[in-house]
Design an enzyme around this catalytic site. Structure first.
Site, PDB file in Angstrom:
ATOM      1  CE1 TYR A 146      56.726  -4.709  62.962  1.00 14.73           C
ATOM      2  CE2 TYR A 146      55.526  -5.559  64.833  1.00 14.73           C
ATOM      3  CZ  TYR A 146      56.678  -5.509  64.069  1.00 14.73           C
ATOM      4  OH  TYR A 146      57.749  -6.281  64.407  1.00 14.73           O
ATOM      5  CE  LYS A 195      70.616   1.675  65.714  1.00 11.79           C
ATOM      6  NZ  LYS A 195      71.804   0.985  66.263  1.00 11.79           N
ATOM      7  CG  ASP A 227      72.547  -1.456  68.576  1.00 12.41           C
ATOM      8  OD1 ASP A 227      71.964  -0.743  69.420  1.00 12.41           O
ATOM      9  OD2 ASP A 227      73.438  -1.004  67.833  1.00 12.41           O
ATOM     10  CG  ASP A 251      57.229  -8.559  67.163  1.00 11.36           C
ATOM     11  OD1 ASP A 251      57.021  -9.582  67.838  1.00 11.36           O
ATOM     12  OD2 ASP A 251      56.999  -8.488  65.940  1.00 11.36           O
ATOM     13  CG  ASP A 255      59.017 -13.592  70.079  1.00  8.35           C
ATOM     14  OD1 ASP A 255      58.140 -13.562  70.971  1.00  8.35           O
ATOM     15  OD2 ASP A 255      58.767 -13.856  68.895  1.00  8.35           O
TER      16      ASP A 255
END
Ligand code: NAD
Length: 360
Positions: A146, A195, A227, A251, A255
């Site tokens: 980001y 990852k 994942d 992020d 959620d």
């Protein structure tokens, strides 16, 4: 202890829920012999209305001079509020980004807890929800994809967009240290999510987290690919204590974890810098649809205040007392409308605050 707290009531239900959280902090202060000095500042829509900008320099200075900041929520209904006719840098949310930057808040903490009494709101199968869960998602907040360089170019009529995922080892180390410190205050387990089978930034992440782990022999470290973590959150959420991860993964996973609890009005959050300073706020927004009706659930903000006591002031006994009061009020069958279920007693925002205060 002397506690200097800056409050940002904000917009929508913000002033109502911050009012109830302050009520609880005041009861805690009286019971345990602390003195709290509050300063209120405006941010978001309230600041636009008063000063024409979502955050003033004076407000930033007031936040910086406190030990911690307690925030409600900012923003309005984007389709009807005049705040959203302004340019993006003058809209309410710009205030939030600006204060996070000004206070150098790089570590975001979002607990996801399934309370026994609210198990019915959990969308998972009963055999999974029956085990309950209580985890803390720690997300790096100021680096990664980001904040890396981005650009869109066009060549021979074909557009190409590039975003860059950058982390240096210092950025990883400081959040890893926070993660292990917090795990030490909890059940002593860190799941570092990356990852590393694909990304260089993840391989560096893993290496630095392992280095930091050597200083915390009492904390167990495991690594998990992002994942797999997304799957495990719905398959076996009880396995997690602290999930430590970078900005974008955090992020998405935070959620997902909040949705799994099923109760938006119960979810607290904190954003910390490398001192004891933190900004504490509920995970939900300013709920303009129910503002001013005395029906908002103040518990997420009350639990954010408990996090403030624990992480900014090291007042663990006081924080435990607030969390216990929340559990007790649920056990006693009181509910705001967002978490209401059959056989319970419906209460408003203020009454919920009073009931919590009585149980401290
Ligand atoms: P929201 O979280 O405000 O509301 C979503 C739904 O949940 C609404 O139906 C609302 O009534 C309900 N709800 C939320 N909190 C509740 C509570 N404590 N008690 C009972 N019900 C509750 O999300 P939204 O509607 O998408 O956003 C509204 C505004 O909030 C927008 O301007 C958005 O930008 C802003 N927002 C701010 C923050 C923040 O300040 N950190 C975070 C998210 C959204």
């Amino acid at each position: 202890m002397d506690l200097k707290i800056t409050c940002i009531p904000g917009d929508g239900i913000g002033p109502e829920i911050v009012g109830e959280a302050r009520k609880i902090l005041d009861v805690v202060a009286r019971k345990y012999g602390h003195v709290i000095r509050y300063t209120d500042i405006l941010m978001g829509g309230a600041s636009i209305d008063a000063y024409g900008v979502p955050l003033t320099e004076e407000a930033v200075a007031a936040a910086k001079s406190a030990d911690a900041v307690l925030m409600g929520s900012i923003g309005g209904d984007a389709s009807t509020s005049p705040w959203y006719k302004l340019s993006p840098d003058l809209r309410p949310e710009a205030g939030l980004l600006a204060i996070r930057k000004a206070l150098n808040l790089f570590a975001n903490l979002r607990p996801a807890v399934l309370y026994d009494e609210l198990v019915g709101a959990c969308p998972l199968k009963e055999e999974i929800s029956a085990a309950g869960f209580d985890m803390m998602i720690m997300r790096e907040l100021t680096g990664g994809l980001y904040f890396g360089k981005r650009q869109t170019t066009e060549s021979d009529g074909v557009k190409t967009a590039v975003d860059t995922l950058v982390y240096n080892e210092n950025e990883i180390r400081r959040i890893a240290v926070k993660g292990f410190e917090i795990a030490r205050k909890r059940r002593g387990k860190v799941t570092s999510v990356d990852k590393a089978n694909v990304l260089d930034s993840s391989r560096l992440w893993r290496q630095v987290v392992e280095e930091v782990a050597r200083d915390y022999p009492e904390v167990t470290l495991e690594h998990m690919l992002v994942d797999n973590c997304a799957m495990q959150l719905v398959k076996d959420p009880a396995q997690f204590d602290v999930i430590l991860t970078e900005n974008m993964f955090g992020d998405i996973l935070s959620d997902e974890a909040s949705m799994v609890t099923g109760s938006i009005g119960m979810l607290a959050s904190a954003s910390l810098n490398d001192t004891k300073f933190g900004l504490y706020e509920p995970s939900h927004g300013s709920a303009p649809d129910i503002a001013g009706k005395d029906i908002a659930n103040p518990i997420a903000t009350v639990l954010s205040a408990a996090m403030m006591l624990r992480y900014s002031f090291d007042l663990d006994v006081e924080a435990d007392a607030v969390e216990k009061a929340v559990k007790q009020v649920l056990k006693d069958g009181y509910r705001t409308s967002d978490i209401m279920s059959e056989g319970c007693t419906l209460v408003g925002c203020r009454q919920m605050g009073d009931l919590l205060a009585e149980r401290i």
